[in-house]
Design a protein around this motif. Structure first.
Motif, PDB file in Angstrom:
ATOM      1  N   SER A  21      10.622   4.936   9.329  1.00 30.23           N
ATOM      2  CA  SER A  21      10.244   6.015   8.416  1.00 30.23           C
ATOM      3  C   SER A  21       9.965   5.407   7.048  1.00 30.23           C
ATOM      4  N   GLY A  22       9.248   6.136   6.212  1.00 24.66           N
ATOM      5  CA  GLY A  22       8.958   5.678   4.859  1.00 24.66           C
ATOM      6  C   GLY A  22       7.878   4.620   4.820  1.00 24.66           C
ATOM      7  N   SER A  23       7.821   3.927   3.692  1.00 27.51           N
ATOM      8  CA  SER A  23       6.857   2.846   3.475  1.00 27.51           C
ATOM      9  C   SER A  23       7.632   1.583   3.147  1.00 27.51           C
ATOM     10  N   HIS A  24       7.435   0.546   3.944  1.00 26.53           N
ATOM     11  CA  HIS A  24       8.202  -0.690   3.794  1.00 26.53           C
ATOM     12  C   HIS A  24       7.329  -1.894   4.105  1.00 26.53           C
ATOM     13  N   SER A  25       7.869  -3.070   3.793  1.00 21.64           N
ATOM     14  CA  SER A  25       7.240  -4.325   4.193  1.00 21.64           C
ATOM     15  C   SER A  25       8.327  -5.290   4.623  1.00 21.64           C
ATOM     16  N   ALA A  26       7.907  -6.339   5.290  1.00 19.36           N
ATOM     17  CA  ALA A  26       8.752  -7.497   5.575  1.00 19.36           C
ATOM     18  C   ALA A  26       8.006  -8.674   4.964  1.00 19.36           C
ATOM     19  N   THR A  27       8.512  -9.163   3.832  1.00 18.96           N
ATOM     20  CA  THR A  27       7.799 -10.154   3.042  1.00 18.96           C
ATOM     21  C   THR A  27       8.724 -11.319   2.707  1.00 18.96           C
ATOM     22  N   ALA A  28       8.340 -12.520   3.073  1.00 20.74           N
ATOM     23  CA  ALA A  28       9.153 -13.710   2.836  1.00 20.74           C
ATOM     24  C   ALA A  28       9.252 -14.021   1.345  1.00 20.74           C
ATOM     25  N   TYR A  29      10.428 -14.495   0.957  1.00 18.02           N
ATOM     26  CA  TYR A  29      10.595 -15.048  -0.384  1.00 18.02           C
ATOM     27  C   TYR A  29       9.953 -16.435  -0.397  1.00 18.02           C
ATOM     28  N   LYS A  30       8.659 -16.463  -0.597  1.00 20.45           N
ATOM     29  CA  LYS A  30       7.907 -17.702  -0.732  1.00 20.45           C
ATOM     30  C   LYS A  30       7.077 -17.549  -1.986  1.00 20.45           C
ATOM     31  N   ALA A  81       7.899 -24.042   6.557  1.00 16.67           N
ATOM     32  CA  ALA A  81       7.818 -22.799   7.335  1.00 16.67           C
ATOM     33  C   ALA A  81       6.638 -21.959   6.876  1.00 16.67           C
ATOM     34  N   GLU A  82       6.063 -21.243   7.815  1.00 17.38           N
ATOM     35  CA  GLU A  82       4.962 -20.328   7.525  1.00 17.38           C
ATOM     36  C   GLU A  82       5.523 -19.061   6.882  1.00 17.38           C
ATOM     37  N   PRO A  83       5.083 -18.714   5.645  1.00 18.56           N
ATOM     38  CA  PRO A  83       5.554 -17.459   5.057  1.00 18.56           C
ATOM     39  C   PRO A  83       4.967 -16.262   5.811  1.00 18.56           C
ATOM     40  N   PHE A  84       5.638 -15.144   5.734  1.00 21.20           N
ATOM     41  CA  PHE A  84       5.155 -13.935   6.394  1.00 21.20           C
ATOM     42  C   PHE A  84       5.113 -12.801   5.392  1.00 21.20           C
ATOM     43  N   ASN A  85       4.184 -11.871   5.618  1.00 23.48           N
ATOM     44  CA  ASN A  85       4.027 -10.726   4.722  1.00 23.48           C
ATOM     45  C   ASN A  85       3.291  -9.632   5.482  1.00 23.48           C
ATOM     46  N   SER A  86       4.019  -8.592   5.829  1.00 27.38           N
ATOM     47  CA  SER A  86       3.411  -7.489   6.560  1.00 27.38           C
ATOM     48  C   SER A  86       2.554  -6.599   5.673  1.00 27.38           C
ATOM     49  N   GLU A  87       2.661  -6.802   4.338  1.00 33.09           N
ATOM     50  CA  GLU A  87       2.114  -5.844   3.382  1.00 33.09           C
ATOM     51  C   GLU A  87       2.842  -4.517   3.618  1.00 33.09           C
ATOM     52  N   ILE A  88       2.523  -3.499   2.869  1.00 30.44           N
ATOM     53  CA  ILE A  88       3.231  -2.223   2.988  1.00 30.44           C
ATOM     54  C   ILE A  88       2.706  -1.459   4.196  1.00 30.44           C
ATOM     55  N   LEU A  89       3.637  -1.078   5.080  1.00 33.06           N
ATOM     56  CA  LEU A  89       3.316  -0.279   6.258  1.00 33.06           C
ATOM     57  C   LEU A  89       3.905   1.113   6.047  1.00 33.06           C
ATOM     58  N   SER A  90       3.125   2.156   6.284  1.00 31.02           N
ATOM     59  CA  SER A  90       3.589   3.507   5.996  1.00 31.02           C
ATOM     60  C   SER A  90       3.636   4.430   7.209  1.00 31.02           C
ATOM     61  N   GLU A  91       2.920   4.113   8.236  1.00 30.76           N
ATOM     62  CA  GLU A  91       2.854   4.990   9.397  1.00 30.76           C
ATOM     63  C   GLU A  91       4.065   4.767  10.303  1.00 30.76           C
ATOM     64  N   GLN A  92       4.758   5.831  10.649  1.00 29.78           N
ATOM     65  CA  GLN A  92       5.895   5.714  11.554  1.00 29.78           C
ATOM     66  C   GLN A  92       5.452   5.037  12.840  1.00 29.78           C
ATOM     67  N   GLY A  93       6.201   4.014  13.266  1.00 33.71           N
ATOM     68  CA  GLY A  93       5.856   3.272  14.469  1.00 33.71           C
ATOM     69  C   GLY A  93       4.944   2.082  14.227  1.00 33.71           C
ATOM     70  N   CYS A 115      11.519  -6.071   0.943  1.00 29.85           N
ATOM     71  CA  CYS A 115      10.584  -4.964   1.079  1.00 29.85           C
ATOM     72  C   CYS A 115       9.860  -4.815  -0.256  1.00 29.85           C
ATOM     73  N   ILE A 116       8.545  -4.935  -0.262  1.00 27.26           N
ATOM     74  CA  ILE A 116       7.778  -4.898  -1.510  1.00 27.26           C
ATOM     75  C   ILE A 116       8.118  -3.671  -2.358  1.00 27.26           C
ATOM     76  N   PRO A 117       8.025  -2.436  -1.841  1.00 26.17           N
ATOM     77  CA  PRO A 117       8.286  -1.299  -2.734  1.00 26.17           C
ATOM     78  C   PRO A 117       9.759  -1.076  -3.068  1.00 26.17           C
ATOM     79  N   HIS A 118      10.676  -1.737  -2.359  1.00 25.84           N
ATOM     80  CA  HIS A 118      12.096  -1.465  -2.577  1.00 25.84           C
ATOM     81  C   HIS A 118      12.910  -2.702  -2.959  1.00 25.84           C
ATOM     82  N   LYS A 119      12.243  -3.789  -3.292  1.00 26.54           N
ATOM     83  CA  LYS A 119      12.932  -5.031  -3.657  1.00 26.54           C
ATOM     84  C   LYS A 119      13.866  -4.813  -4.838  1.00 26.54           C
ATOM     85  N   THR A 120      13.411  -4.093  -5.853  1.00 30.90           N
ATOM     86  CA  THR A 120      14.256  -3.871  -7.029  1.00 30.90           C
ATOM     87  C   THR A 120      15.447  -2.972  -6.741  1.00 30.90           C
TER      88      THR A 120
END
Length: 125
Positions: A22-31, A46-58, A75-80
């Motif tokens: 649910s919501g809008s999230h990302s999985a983004t490496a600290y690189k 290691a290869e960094p990863f970044n899903s960018e922000i995903l908003s659609e459930q599923g 998570c980009i929008p919730h890191k702080t």
């Protein structure tokens, strides 16, 4: 499938699928240079990863972890707000080992190895 807000253990070569519940999230490496990351907290080479922000459930994002060590991510929008996670691949190690991410706390790497995974609610309460 792994929740965006989790810490977990995988073996080198495993592919992880992150799924938005649910919501809008990302999985983004600290690189450094990846999105808003200003520090490196993934193993050298290691290869960094970044899903960018995903908003659609599923919605899903996949990444294959080849390099052994400890990876911190956010998570980009919730890191702080402290929404960070940790992945241990094979065994603990690298620049994230022995310290916490700059934006929140996660379980120690050995705890993750011993338990296999720890849900976000378990380490934030």
């Amino acid at each position: 499938m792994i929740s965006i807000r989790s810490v977990f253990f995988v073996e080198s070569g495993d592919t992880v699928t992150f799924e938005i519940q649910s919501g809008s999230h990302s999985a983004t490496a600290y690189k450094e240079g990846t999105s808003t990351a200003s520090v490196n907290r993934i193993p050298e080479g290691a290869e960094p990863f970044n899903s960018e922000i995903l908003s659609e459930q599923g919605a899903t994002y996949e990444h294959t972890f080849e390099t052994t060590g400890t990876y911190d991510y956010f998570c980009i929008p919730h890191k702080t707000l402290g929404m960070v996670g940790r992945i241990v691949v094979g065994e603990p190690g690298g620049p994230a080992e022995g310290s916490m991410p700059p934006d929140g706390d996660v379980p120690e790497s050995q705890t993750i190895v011993d338990q296999g995974s720890v849900s976000y609610s378990e380490f934030t309460e």
